[in-house]
Scaffold this active site. Structure first.
Site, mmCIF file in Angstrom:
data_model
loop_
_atom_site.group_PDB
_atom_site.id
_atom_site.type_symbol
_atom_site.label_atom_id
_atom_site.label_comp_id
_atom_site.label_asym_id
_atom_site.label_seq_id
_atom_site.Cartn_x
_atom_site.Cartn_y
_atom_site.Cartn_z
ATOM 1 N N ALA A 189 37.908 114.756 42.507
ATOM 2 C CA ALA A 189 39.404 115.119 42.308
ATOM 3 C C ALA A 189 39.934 113.781 44.267
ATOM 4 O O ALA A 189 38.509 114.155 44.385
ATOM 5 C CB ALA A 189 39.827 116.576 42.923
ATOM 6 N N GLY A 242 36.284 117.536 39.289
ATOM 7 C CA GLY A 242 37.117 117.397 38.569
ATOM 8 C C GLY A 242 36.417 116.081 37.438
ATOM 9 O O GLY A 242 36.780 115.926 36.311
ATOM 10 N N GLU A 262 34.735 118.052 34.681
ATOM 11 C CA GLU A 262 35.099 118.360 33.810
ATOM 12 C C GLU A 262 36.169 117.601 33.014
ATOM 13 O O GLU A 262 35.833 118.161 31.443
ATOM 14 C CB GLU A 262 36.528 119.562 35.212
ATOM 15 C CG GLU A 262 36.042 120.989 35.877
ATOM 16 C CD GLU A 262 37.110 120.597 36.512
ATOM 17 O OE1 GLU A 262 37.542 120.787 37.319
ATOM 18 O OE2 GLU A 262 36.975 122.428 36.448
ATOM 19 N N GLU A 292 33.331 122.230 44.275
ATOM 20 C CA GLU A 292 34.266 123.374 44.682
ATOM 21 C C GLU A 292 33.803 124.688 45.651
ATOM 22 O O GLU A 292 35.123 124.451 46.727
ATOM 23 C CB GLU A 292 35.069 123.428 43.431
ATOM 24 C CG GLU A 292 35.793 122.185 42.874
ATOM 25 C CD GLU A 292 35.181 121.725 41.935
ATOM 26 O OE1 GLU A 292 33.750 122.260 42.031
ATOM 27 O OE2 GLU A 292 35.510 121.362 41.017
#
Ligand SMILES: NC(=O)c1ccc[n+]([C@@H]2O[C@H](COP(=O)([O-])OP(=O)(O)OC[C@H]3O[C@@H](n4cnc5c(N)ncnc54)[C@H](O)[C@@H]3O)[C@@H](O)[C@H]2O)c1
Length: 699
Positions: free
Chosen positions: A66, A105, A108, A128
């Site tokens: 992210a 992310g 993901e 994370e």
């Protein structure tokens, strides 16, 4: 080729649409990238000529996470769940082509694709947890569906990465492409399109979740094995709840649970502390005001003087990264002992699988033992780690000045001696610097780099670069008694002793700090490190007295290695057990001072231990002995066990509120004296309604 926006383009190779992302340096999943990616998927799927889609990244890596600068700000652009809808919708297969690191992310996104193809050097992880968060875009629900619950628990609660081979074996990826990744992924996509559908989405692959339901004890077992390390921390516990939801709930409900728990974390003080610390650590590496000509010089060879506790560990740091070290001792016996300890340390690592026999020999071969101080002559960097004695250090530095080559850095590992005084015996005080490693020096990440009055800028710059090279986290500090870390610890130690004399016991003080999150309390640490004996010997040299310390030492209570110290230890055990003899000594100390012991509440213990630390830190900042408040946090987290998820003492002070702390200190000052007198910096910040985070040293 169609350029979708600044970050995404769309191309076609035969019947395969290729979406290429380009957001240097790490293709972070920023709002702009999400917008481009979503539009690229929309266009690719709208064209019936496309039979499959490949998603690939330019530059050195796949999407590596992210954009953490977006955290805590109002959301912009499409959210990840909208994006995943665009990836997962329709019937043609989507293949993620992964090189570099697919992180957070980024992984993901890859998990929302039907298939994953990767380069042999690619790595995968959901880190994370290291920011006190959990993968909030389906990672906790999709990853276990591919790799199984056990592997998912290990990966997500540690945040550690796995390599391509492990990813293939566990089912995370479908193929390793040893040739050109783009071509390989296109060929794979064509193969899948030709094979025909349906192409199951990861969200619909339930076989590993159904299998996990047969073994509901798996979560408790994992919690039992790791719970101690997670004590007090929300993120790993929330991750476990998400993984349980993955096994027990339908996918969409699992996603809702993940969302809810993610929101709790993102708003928690713990994650705020961890995100703050992430930046604090990077900030500590920056030294403002160095002359632009002060370029770090290349350190090719090192000499270490003294092969004791510290010298041996420091030597290992350099050998570990392939830098040759001349290790100099005063006599053969100490040299042999020091080398033996180094070898045993390596063998211990090897026995746990961390090194091969060949690695050990390579590293040992980089260490050149010597009994002659003249052998420092070839070294670019010299680090002195002999006994803590000013006369001896001056003698050594006088000789170093003679033997060291021009342009060498002369470092000292002293914990408490005045480095200006040491530098003054040389003709080149500009080359002298403190390199304060922490014990065990081969393990502890912190390095306090102590700039003395005359230390040249290039010596500071080079020392910072050396720290990075040997994998340490450095903070620049100034010459003062105890430098930064130990000076703050002394402030705590003095109050701790008063608390013992007024009515507390070591086990209560240790408990208050371990409950706060320290891995060990100060008395258990003293027992482990042999501090009772060290302090006692030092006092014998200076003639100082300390009733509790001296009484323990006189009874042979030298700590864990003696089976007794502040605590009692059963043979073969490191578990600290309260000991009536210690209680008796402490009570006698109270009697001698005419103090009637009283029960002291935990809250008072905590405030009296921690507020003097904060006060001392404020004085350190005002004296310019640290560059910034966040450096003090870095020092206490990496050197003294302050829990990372509490950000450090300065972050903690701001969280509580400096005004609240100042007011409480004024009360404590009335009761316990001027150690609680708020430092001028605290008064100034409170008057301005500010905290340490706002503090900037006047230029
Ligand atoms: N032990 C710690 O936790 C710690 C932490 C940080 C800094 N320090 C500092 O590091 C330094 C070394 O501490 P240590 O704990 O490693 O001590 P130590 O007693 O374990 O080792 C000192 C070594 O220096 C050698 N030595 C003494 N005189 C010498 C000479 N003239 N030439 C070559 N070698 C000589 C000794 O033989 C001994 O092996 C001290 O300044 C200490 O304050 C110690």
């Amino acid at each position: 080729m169609a350029q979708i926006n600044q970050f995404a383009s769309l191309d076609r190779v035969d019947s395969v649409a290729v979406i290429t992302l380009d957001n240097p340096p790490v293709n972070a999943l920023s709002a702009g990238l999400r917008t481009g990616l979503m539009e690229a998927f929309r266009q690719a799927k709208a064209d019936p000529a496309n039979k499959a889609i490949v998603l690939i990244c330019n530059g050195r890596t796949f999407i590596a996470g992210a954009d953490i600068s977006e955290f805590g700000k109002p959301p912009q652009g499409p959210g990840l769940s909208d994006l995943f809808g665009a990836i997962e919708g329709g019937s043609i297969p989507v293949v993620a082509a992964i090189h570099g690191t697919a992180l957070g992310g980024g992984l993901e996104v890859a998990l929302a694709c039907h298939y994953r193809v990767a380069s042999p050097s690619a790595r995968f992880g959901l880190p994370e947890v290291k920011l006190g968060l959990l993968p909030g875009a389906g990672g906790t629900q999709r990853l276990p569906r591919l790799v199984g619950i056990e592997k998912a628990m290990a990966m997500i609660t540690t945040g550690d990465m796995i390599g391509a081979k492990e990813a293939l074996d566990s089912g995370l990826i479908d193929e390793i492409e040893t040739g050109d990744l783009r071509q390989g992924a296109i060929a794979f996509a064509e193969k899948m399109a030709a094979k025909g559908g349906p192409h199951p989405l990861v969200r619909d692959r339930n076989d590993k979740m159904i299998a996990a339901r047969a073994n509901p004890g798996v979560f408790d077992e994992f919690r039992k094995a790791h719970g101690r390390r997670w004590r007090g921390q929300m993120a790993p516990n929330h991750i476990m709840k998400c993984l349980e939801a993955a096994v027990n709930l339908p996918f969409d409900q699992g996603i809702a649970e993940e969302r809810r728990l993610f929101q709790e974390l993102v708003n928690s003080d713990q994650s705020k502390a961890q995100r703050y610390f992430f930046f604090a650590e990077r900030e500590a590496a920056k030294i403002p005001g160095l002359s632009p000509d002060a370029k770090p010089v290349d350190i090719k060879t090192v000499a270490i003087i003294g092969a004791g506790t510290m010298g041996g560990g420091i030597t290992m740091n350099f050998a570990n990264v392939g830098i040759p070290v001349t290790l100099i001792e005063q006599d053969q016996k100490n040299l042999d002992r020091g080398l033996g300890v180094i070898r045993r340390n390596y063998e211990n690592t090897a026995s746990r699988g961390g090194l091969t026999a060949d690695d050990i020999e390579k590293r040992m071969a980089l260490i050149k033992p010597s009994l002659k101080l003249e052998d420092v002559a070839g070294a670019d960097l010299i680090i002195e780690a002999v006994y803590e004695n000013m006369g001896l250090k001056k003698e050594i530095f006088t000789k170093l000045d003679k033997f060291a080559k021009k342009g060498a850095i002369l470092g000292t590992n002293t914990s408490a001696l005045n480095i200006d005084e040491i530098a003054a015996v040389t003709s080149r005080p500009d080359a002298v610097i403190g390199l304060h490693f922490f014990s065990p020096a081969n393990v502890m990440r912190l390095l306090e780099i102590v700039r003395a009055a005359k230390t040249a800028d290039w010596v500071v710059a080079t020392s910072m670069a050396v720290a990075r090279k040997i994998n340490k986290v450095a903070a620049l500090v100034g010459v003062c008694d105890g430098f930064v870390g130990n000076r703050i610890m002394r402030a705590r130690g003095l109050q701790s002793e008063r608390l013992l004399i007024e009515g507390a016991l070591p086990q209560q003080i240790d408990k208050v700090l371990t409950e706060f999150g320290f891995p060990m309390g100060p008395y258990a640490v003293t027992d482990m490190g042999g501090g009772i004996e060290l302090g006692w010997r030092r006092r014998q040299e200076t003639g100082a007295k300390n009733f509790i310390g001296d009484s323990l030492a006189e009874r042979g209570r030298f700590g864990q290695k003696a089976g007794k110290g502040f605590y009692h230890y059963e043979p073969g055990s490191r578990a600290p057990l309260p000991d009536p003899e210690v209680e008796e000594i402490i009570k006698e100390a109270s009697r001698r001072e005419g103090i009637e012991r009283r029960p002291i509440p935990d809250q008072e213990i905590f405030e009296r231990l921690v507020y003097p630390m904060i006060n001392e830190a404020a004085k350190i900042l005002d004296e310019r002995m640290a560059l910034r408040a966040s450096d003090i946090d870095v020092i206490w987290v990496y050197g003294y066990g302050w829990p990372l998820w509490r950000g450090g003492p300065m972050f903690y002070a701001d969280l509580v509120g400096l005004k609240k702390i100042r007011d409480r200190m004024l009360e404590l000052q009335k009761l316990y004296g001027d150690v609680f007198k708020p430092a001028p910096l605290i008064e100034r910040l409170v008057a301005e309604g500010k905290g340490f985070a706002d503090y900037k040293a006047a230029a």
